[in-house]
Design an enzyme around this catalytic site. Sequence first.
Site, mmCIF file in Angstrom:
data_model
loop_
_atom_site.group_PDB
_atom_site.id
_atom_site.type_symbol
_atom_site.label_atom_id
_atom_site.label_comp_id
_atom_site.label_asym_id
_atom_site.label_seq_id
_atom_site.Cartn_x
_atom_site.Cartn_y
_atom_site.Cartn_z
ATOM 1 N N GLN A 31 0.972 -1.747 0.027
ATOM 2 C CA GLN A 31 -0.469 -0.106 0.238
ATOM 3 C C GLN A 31 1.141 1.434 -0.067
ATOM 4 O OE1 GLN A 31 -1.721 -0.678 3.338
ATOM 5 N NE2 GLN A 31 0.218 -1.609 4.580
ATOM 6 N N HIS A 62 -8.516 2.249 20.343
ATOM 7 C CA HIS A 62 -7.236 1.648 20.463
ATOM 8 C C HIS A 62 -8.331 0.769 21.970
ATOM 9 C CE1 HIS A 62 -4.122 3.303 17.737
ATOM 10 N NE2 HIS A 62 -4.819 2.339 17.198
ATOM 11 N N ASP A 155 -8.115 -5.677 13.534
ATOM 12 C CA ASP A 155 -7.431 -4.319 14.047
ATOM 13 C C ASP A 155 -7.256 -4.385 12.485
ATOM 14 O OD1 ASP A 155 -7.333 -1.254 13.949
ATOM 15 O OD2 ASP A 155 -5.344 -1.544 15.515
ATOM 16 N N SER A 156 -7.983 -4.186 11.490
ATOM 17 C CA SER A 156 -8.058 -4.191 10.274
ATOM 18 C C SER A 156 -7.857 -2.669 9.584
ATOM 19 C CB SER A 156 -8.961 -5.101 9.104
ATOM 20 O OG SER A 156 -10.411 -4.442 9.278
ATOM 21 N N THR A 157 -7.844 -2.609 8.336
ATOM 22 C CA THR A 157 -9.059 -1.223 6.933
ATOM 23 C C THR A 157 -8.996 -1.974 7.181
ATOM 24 O OG1 THR A 157 -7.270 -2.228 5.708
ATOM 25 C CG2 THR A 157 -5.274 -1.232 6.576
ATOM 26 N N ASP A 158 -9.819 0.006 5.839
ATOM 27 C CA ASP A 158 -11.368 -0.472 5.073
ATOM 28 C C ASP A 158 -11.109 -1.661 4.368
ATOM 29 O OD1 ASP A 158 -12.409 1.257 6.753
ATOM 30 O OD2 ASP A 158 -11.475 2.897 5.184
HETATM 31 N N1 PUT Z 1 -7.526 0.773 11.967
HETATM 32 C C1 PUT Z 1 -9.615 0.910 11.495
HETATM 33 C C2 PUT Z 1 -9.301 1.699 9.887
HETATM 34 C C3 PUT Z 1 -10.290 2.382 10.217
HETATM 35 C C4 PUT Z 1 -10.349 3.694 8.920
HETATM 36 N N2 PUT Z 1 -11.882 3.929 7.915
#
Ligand code: PUT
EC number: 2.5.1.16
Length: 279
Positions: A31, A62, A155-158
Amino acid sequence: MELWFTEYQNNKLAYGYKISKHLHSEQTKFQRLDVVDTEQFGRMLILDGIVMTTIEDEFVYHEMISHVPLITHPNPKKVAVIGGGDGGAIREIIKHPSIEEAHLIEIDGRVIENSKKYLPEIACALDDPKVTIFVEDGIEFIKKNKNTYDVIMVDSTDPIGPAVGLFKKEFYQSVYDALKEDGLFVAQTESPFLNKDIIKPTYQAISEVFPITRLYLATIPTYPGFLWSFSMGSKKYKPEDADLSRAEAIASDTKYYNPEIHRSAFALPNFVRDLIAQK
Ligand code: PUT
């Protein structure tokens, strides 16, 4: 000349942040990664043009992804964080005296390295002796571990690119199998205002795998829609039955989470209730 970062939510909505300094930019294997100093929210980590965390409001996310499951489980000893390479969830996890081992499974090692360099307030616990870091694909990692963890946090990204698989029923089944017989997990599940199309099937998939499913909310000003959701799947424990004296103890070291927040986060507006009730 003024410098602004624009985060595009979709083709109808964008949020703008005035920037005082653009500190770093790179294309990792996975990314584009940027670190900027914003005037309103302080230092910000951006992945593929999306705000991941900021110094000013990171504590909400968090603390809520960590303390809610860790207080719901009566005695968490071994936990895993899938994603979360900035280290914020790990920082909160090791505040719990019961924790013996915390595993961080982050696919992109550059997120960890840049967080240590530019966001030390968030990444400060990544070198704690209780923490082991695996730079691996969380989906594959979790498949290899059965009956191992008390608590897992996603705890991911979208759900874009490689993160799509973290919002699928097949992954939740692997998470179920990786948990001990009384284990539970929490995932960040996006914005009830802007991501109804994600929350509904995600919650449905979790409820098809876990006997106990709950959704809770927190206010996060740099996340789209400002109201953010987390979904919990649990084999045995319910958040409403948690021993809140443990929440009180943790609350001496938090900025958002406390026993009242633990309870009230599960009070859902009707439109969110309807969203997760519909089949
Ligand atoms: N770790 C959560 C990220 C969410 C971003 N939109």
